[in-house]
Design a protein around this motif. Structure first.
Motif, PDB file in Angstrom:
ATOM      1  N   LEU A 369      37.056  -6.862  74.713  1.00 57.16           N
ATOM      2  CA  LEU A 369      36.383  -5.578  74.870  1.00 57.16           C
ATOM      3  C   LEU A 369      36.909  -4.838  76.092  1.00 57.16           C
ATOM      4  O   LEU A 369      37.120  -3.614  76.050  1.00 57.16           O
ATOM      5  N   ARG A 370      37.124  -5.561  77.182  1.00 54.31           N
ATOM      6  CA  ARG A 370      37.680  -4.926  78.389  1.00 54.31           C
ATOM      7  C   ARG A 370      39.065  -4.369  78.104  1.00 54.31           C
ATOM      8  O   ARG A 370      39.399  -3.252  78.521  1.00 54.31           O
ATOM      9  N   HIS A 371      39.884  -5.124  77.406  1.00 55.28           N
ATOM     10  CA  HIS A 371      41.221  -4.643  77.075  1.00 55.28           C
ATOM     11  C   HIS A 371      41.160  -3.391  76.198  1.00 55.28           C
ATOM     12  O   HIS A 371      41.930  -2.440  76.390  1.00 55.28           O
ATOM     13  N   ALA A 372      40.249  -3.387  75.229  1.00 58.97           N
ATOM     14  CA  ALA A 372      40.114  -2.197  74.391  1.00 58.97           C
ATOM     15  C   ALA A 372      39.678  -0.998  75.223  1.00 58.97           C
ATOM     16  O   ALA A 372      40.185   0.118  75.044  1.00 58.97           O
ATOM     17  N   ALA A 373      38.756  -1.216  76.161  1.00 56.23           N
ATOM     18  CA  ALA A 373      38.295  -0.119  77.022  1.00 56.23           C
ATOM     19  C   ALA A 373      39.421   0.409  77.901  1.00 56.23           C
ATOM     20  O   ALA A 373      39.515   1.619  78.151  1.00 56.23           O
ATOM     21  N   CYS A 374      40.293  -0.472  78.383  1.00 52.55           N
ATOM     22  CA  CYS A 374      41.446  -0.017  79.165  1.00 52.55           C
ATOM     23  C   CYS A 374      42.317   0.922  78.340  1.00 52.55           C
ATOM     24  O   CYS A 374      42.800   1.951  78.834  1.00 52.55           O
ATOM     25  N   LEU A 375      42.524   0.584  77.088  1.00 56.02           N
ATOM     26  CA  LEU A 375      43.345   1.427  76.221  1.00 56.02           C
ATOM     27  C   LEU A 375      42.678   2.765  75.929  1.00 56.02           C
ATOM     28  O   LEU A 375      43.356   3.760  75.656  1.00 56.02           O
ATOM     29  N   LEU A 376      41.359   2.792  75.998  1.00 57.99           N
ATOM     30  CA  LEU A 376      40.613   4.021  75.703  1.00 57.99           C
ATOM     31  C   LEU A 376      40.281   4.815  76.970  1.00 57.99           C
ATOM     32  O   LEU A 376      39.632   5.860  76.890  1.00 57.99           O
ATOM     33  N   SER A 377      40.731   4.356  78.111  1.00 57.87           N
ATOM     34  CA  SER A 377      40.243   4.894  79.383  1.00 57.87           C
ATOM     35  C   SER A 377      40.598   6.349  79.634  1.00 57.87           C
ATOM     36  O   SER A 377      39.927   7.024  80.403  1.00 57.87           O
ATOM     37  N   ASP A 378      41.634   6.871  78.967  1.00 58.57           N
ATOM     38  CA  ASP A 378      42.076   8.239  79.274  1.00 58.57           C
ATOM     39  C   ASP A 378      42.027   9.151  78.060  1.00 58.57           C
ATOM     40  O   ASP A 378      42.646  10.210  78.048  1.00 58.57           O
ATOM     41  N   ILE A 379      41.264   8.786  77.034  1.00 57.72           N
ATOM     42  CA  ILE A 379      41.278   9.592  75.810  1.00 57.72           C
ATOM     43  C   ILE A 379      40.516  10.909  75.972  1.00 57.72           C
ATOM     44  O   ILE A 379      40.675  11.806  75.146  1.00 57.72           O
ATOM     45  N   GLY A 380      39.715  11.042  77.029  1.00 58.93           N
ATOM     46  CA  GLY A 380      38.947  12.268  77.220  1.00 58.93           C
ATOM     47  C   GLY A 380      39.547  13.232  78.213  1.00 58.93           C
ATOM     48  O   GLY A 380      38.894  14.217  78.576  1.00 58.93           O
ATOM     49  N   TRP A 381      40.787  13.027  78.635  1.00 56.54           N
ATOM     50  CA  TRP A 381      41.315  13.802  79.763  1.00 56.54           C
ATOM     51  C   TRP A 381      41.495  15.283  79.445  1.00 56.54           C
ATOM     52  O   TRP A 381      41.479  16.132  80.349  1.00 56.54           O
ATOM     53  N   ARG A 382      41.653  15.651  78.174  1.00 58.71           N
ATOM     54  CA  ARG A 382      41.869  17.064  77.838  1.00 58.71           C
ATOM     55  C   ARG A 382      40.593  17.902  77.939  1.00 58.71           C
ATOM     56  O   ARG A 382      40.653  19.122  77.928  1.00 58.71           O
ATOM     57  N   ALA A 383      39.444  17.252  77.985  1.00 53.02           N
ATOM     58  CA  ALA A 383      38.186  17.995  78.104  1.00 53.02           C
ATOM     59  C   ALA A 383      38.033  18.550  79.517  1.00 53.02           C
ATOM     60  O   ALA A 383      38.694  18.110  80.470  1.00 53.02           O
ATOM     61  N   HIS A 384      37.139  19.520  79.675  1.00 50.24           N
ATOM     62  CA  HIS A 384      36.810  20.027  81.009  1.00 50.24           C
ATOM     63  C   HIS A 384      36.282  18.858  81.846  1.00 50.24           C
ATOM     64  O   HIS A 384      35.551  17.997  81.338  1.00 50.24           O
ATOM     65  N   PRO A 385      36.638  18.803  83.139  1.00 49.35           N
ATOM     66  CA  PRO A 385      36.207  17.665  83.967  1.00 49.35           C
ATOM     67  C   PRO A 385      34.710  17.385  83.932  1.00 49.35           C
ATOM     68  O   PRO A 385      34.296  16.238  84.028  1.00 49.35           O
ATOM     69  N   ASP A 386      33.896  18.439  83.780  1.00 46.70           N
ATOM     70  CA  ASP A 386      32.448  18.238  83.757  1.00 46.70           C
ATOM     71  C   ASP A 386      31.968  17.532  82.498  1.00 46.70           C
ATOM     72  O   ASP A 386      30.825  17.054  82.449  1.00 46.70           O
ATOM     73  N   TYR A 387      32.826  17.480  81.475  1.00 47.19           N
ATOM     74  CA  TYR A 387      32.386  16.947  80.181  1.00 47.19           C
ATOM     75  C   TYR A 387      33.221  15.764  79.697  1.00 47.19           C
ATOM     76  O   TYR A 387      33.059  15.321  78.564  1.00 47.19           O
ATOM     77  N   ARG A 388      34.087  15.242  80.545  1.00 43.92           N
ATOM     78  CA  ARG A 388      34.945  14.149  80.094  1.00 43.92           C
ATOM     79  C   ARG A 388      34.149  12.887  79.771  1.00 43.92           C
ATOM     80  O   ARG A 388      34.484  12.168  78.831  1.00 43.92           O
ATOM     81  N   GLY A 389      33.107  12.616  80.537  1.00 45.12           N
ATOM     82  CA  GLY A 389      32.277  11.451  80.239  1.00 45.12           C
ATOM     83  C   GLY A 389      31.590  11.587  78.894  1.00 45.12           C
ATOM     84  O   GLY A 389      31.614  10.669  78.066  1.00 45.12           O
ATOM     85  N   GLU A 390      30.961  12.743  78.664  1.00 45.13           N
ATOM     86  CA  GLU A 390      30.269  12.970  77.393  1.00 45.13           C
ATOM     87  C   GLU A 390      31.255  12.986  76.223  1.00 45.13           C
ATOM     88  O   GLU A 390      30.953  12.455  75.144  1.00 45.13           O
ATOM     89  N   GLN A 391      32.416  13.601  76.439  1.00 44.70           N
ATOM     90  CA  GLN A 391      33.424  13.657  75.382  1.00 44.70           C
ATOM     91  C   GLN A 391      33.878  12.260  75.003  1.00 44.70           C
ATOM     92  O   GLN A 391      34.027  11.930  73.825  1.00 44.70           O
ATOM     93  N   SER A 392      34.075  11.413  75.994  1.00 41.63           N
ATOM     94  CA  SER A 392      34.526  10.052  75.727  1.00 41.63           C
ATOM     95  C   SER A 392      33.462   9.268  74.973  1.00 41.63           C
ATOM     96  O   SER A 392      33.772   8.504  74.044  1.00 41.63           O
ATOM     97  N   ILE A 393      32.195   9.436  75.360  1.00 44.84           N
ATOM     98  CA  ILE A 393      31.121   8.764  74.635  1.00 44.84           C
ATOM     99  C   ILE A 393      31.110   9.201  73.175  1.00 44.84           C
ATOM    100  O   ILE A 393      30.997   8.370  72.256  1.00 44.84           O
ATOM    101  N   ALA A 394      31.212  10.492  72.935  1.00 45.75           N
ATOM    102  CA  ALA A 394      31.180  10.993  71.560  1.00 45.75           C
ATOM    103  C   ALA A 394      32.332  10.429  70.728  1.00 45.75           C
ATOM    104  O   ALA A 394      32.148  10.037  69.568  1.00 45.75           O
ATOM    105  N   LEU A 395      33.521  10.367  71.327  1.00 49.92           N
ATOM    106  CA  LEU A 395      34.679   9.858  70.601  1.00 49.92           C
ATOM    107  C   LEU A 395      34.518   8.378  70.277  1.00 49.92           C
ATOM    108  O   LEU A 395      34.780   7.948  69.149  1.00 49.92           O
ATOM    109  N   ILE A 396      34.085   7.609  71.263  1.00 47.92           N
ATOM    110  CA  ILE A 396      34.037   6.157  71.080  1.00 47.92           C
ATOM    111  C   ILE A 396      32.838   5.746  70.234  1.00 47.92           C
ATOM    112  O   ILE A 396      32.943   4.889  69.355  1.00 47.92           O
ATOM    113  N   GLN A 397      31.695   6.375  70.473  1.00 44.78           N
ATOM    114  CA  GLN A 397      30.492   5.995  69.738  1.00 44.78           C
ATOM    115  C   GLN A 397      30.649   6.238  68.247  1.00 44.78           C
ATOM    116  O   GLN A 397      30.095   5.496  67.429  1.00 44.78           O
ATOM    117  N   ASN A 398      31.427   7.245  67.867  1.00 45.58           N
ATOM    118  CA  ASN A 398      31.523   7.623  66.456  1.00 45.58           C
ATOM    119  C   ASN A 398      32.894   7.362  65.844  1.00 45.58           C
ATOM    120  O   ASN A 398      33.119   7.719  64.686  1.00 45.58           O
TER     121      ASN A 398
END
Length: 513
Positions: A369-398
């Motif tokens: 799981l940690r290794h998978a999270a490392c691979l997913l760690s930068d998938i939200g970088w294109r979002a506005h900085p204020d929303y990168r956390g939420e964007q990443s949750i939306a992508l990963i959760q769904n």
């Protein structure tokens, strides 16, 4: 039919796949209840659906009493196959597999239908035996779960297949005429009579059900997925992804009894279920209830992977099959969305070094799981900085991940959220925190804190992390900076190191030189 592996490039390493893709592939599944087309982006360990369409034709309706496929159902099925042929040409599908199951297998006019169906879709049709259908369902579960251990049950419109799986080993399968349409037909629409029919046929499945006690039951098929969706609605469950959703048998039994005794129209969120499938829900509930009562599984796990995914998995070479499906999915998303995909891969060894220096143990599943999270760690970088956390949750959760259960999915979302938003526990979604559980929640905070140290020294680019380790030494968290990079030593970076240290209950410092 020729080998679908011809011309493929399927590169891989011991753990991280770098999967080449063939042309898109498609499977047309001619089932007893529906005729479905699913197109995938190519053959690989975790293929992504490009297009998915089903037509509820009801080919298996009344087959067991009349012995024939209904003419109107045949007309609808042939129309769907002709449409799917055009769609496959439009999508430039490289290879099309067409499968037929119980209805075409059991009806006296099945051969004539298959001849017309082959003309409509323009591709040779494989008529699956019950045993072959069970085998492919088991391979589908193997392709979609990490180290599965239990019994796979594939409930279609005409039949139920049960087969044992242990890791990548498929046991002997059994098939019974207990699909929703078949039960509706045989019972004359009586749920009580359907229960008696199910109990009688389940005696044939004794070898499979005797091995189920204390293990997982993997529920495959549209009717059982529909029941799971209704179960989520009834329990106000926060994640709507079906694959990997698990239920305790006692909770499931009480819910199934409600379904059997209620008008389907009164069930919460029944609008999300197609009208053609709603009458079959009670029959699916009767079958699953008997499996739970006789087999006494540890859990009911819903699988979105079945015959179609099993067929694709079967085409792969041995080494590609052995890849972890979660890491394959995460690796592909890393390649598509990260600034520097190689940086995500470097994070594996970099975080390995820190975790190894800790006193507390990390389980094998926590490591993957940690290794998978490392691979997913930068998938939200294109979002506005204020929303990168939420964007990443939306992508990963769904995301359409396989090889991960819902607590693991919550861990992945939380770890990347913490990487962007800080690791204060109160920042986290209470829903995801509850879903992950205490242990995975703290592991997510730890990785989030580690990632918050990594990105200010690497800027998300490859090449730096290997020279700037962070470890636990002499009872403190220590980040070592090479002398030529001492300009990176800032208050911001020191704050991140100390934040990581607080998560593990230590002090933190930076050492230069």
């Amino acid at each position: 039919m020729g080998s679908p592996r011809a011309g493929l490039t399927l590169a891989h390493s011991a753990e991280l796949p770098v999967t080449g893709r063939s042309a898109p592939v498609a499977i047309i599944d001619i089932g007893s209840n529906s005729v479905r087309l699913v197109a995938y982006d190519g053959l690989g360990r975790a293929p992504t659906p490009l297009y998915n369409e089903k037509v509820l034709c009801g080919l298996g309706r009344n087959v067991l009493t009349t012995g024939r496929l209904n003419e109107e159902a045949v007309r609808k099925a042939l129309g769907a196959l002709a449409r799917f042929r055009v769609l496959c040409a439009t999508m430039r599908i490289g290879r099309v597999f067409v499968l037929a199951t119980a209805a075409a297998r059991d009806a006296e006019n099945g051969p004539a239908f298959l001849e017309a169906a082959q003309e409509a879709c323009g591709t040779e049709i494989q008529l699956l035996s019950g045993r072959r259908e069970a085998e492919l369902s088991a391979l589908g579960v193997i392709s979609g779960f990490h180290a599965p251990d239990g019994v796979v049950g594939d409930l279609g419109g005409g039949s139920l297949e049960l087969v044992d799986v242990r890791g990548a080993v498929v046991g002997q399968g059994v098939t019974m005429p207990l699909g929703g349409l078949a039960l509706q037909d045989l019972s004359g629409g009586s749920i009580k009579k359907a229960g008696k029919i199910v109990r009688e046929h389940m005696k044939k499945a004794a070898p499979q059900l005797e091995t189920l006690r204390g293990r997982s039951f993997y529920a495959v098929g549209g009717t059982w997925r529909a029941l799971a969706r209704l179960h989520q609605a009834a329990r106000q469950y926060p994640v709507h992804v079906m694959h990997g959703y698990s239920v305790e048998p006692s909770d499931e039994l009480s819910f199934l009894q409600v379904v059997e005794q209620s008008d389907a129209a009164q069930l919460l969120d029944v609008e999300s279920i197609s009208e053609a499938r709603r009458p079959l829900l009670a029959y699916g509930a009767v079958v699953l209830e008997e499996i739970i009562r006789v087999g006494r599984p540890r859990e009911i796990a819903v699988s979105a992977s079945g015959v179609r995914e099993g067929l694709l998995y079967e085409q792969l070479d041995k080494d590609t099959r052995a890849l972890d499906p979660l890491l394959a999915s995460a690796g592909e998303l890393n390649g598509l969305r990260a600034r520097s995909p190689r940086h995500g891969e470097e994070l594996l060894a970099w975080t390995d070094r820190f975790v190894t220096s800790l006193d507390g143990p990390e389980t094998a599943d926590e490591r993957r799981l940690r290794h998978a999270a490392c691979l997913l760690s930068d998938i939200g970088w294109r979002a506005h900085p204020d929303y990168r956390g939420e964007q990443s949750i939306a992508l990963i959760q769904n995301a359409a991940f396989v090889g991960v259960d819902h607590p693991g999915r919550a861990y992945l979302a939380l770890a990347i959220y913490f990487r962007h938003e800080g690791v204060a526990p109160e920042k986290a979604s209470p829903v995801l925190r509850g879903l992950a559980g205490p242990r995975l929640f703290e592991r997510a905070r730890l990785l989030g804190a580690l990632l918050r140290v990594a990105f200010p020294i690497s800027a998300g680019m490859e090449g730096a992390l290997g020279r700037i380790p962070v470890t636990v030494e002499a009872g403190r968290v220590l980040l070592r900076l090479p002398a030529e990079w001492q300009a990176l030593n800032s208050d911001r970076l020191l704050s991140r190191v100390r934040g990581l240290a607080r998560v593990v209950g230590l002090d933190g410092r930076i050492e230069v030189g």
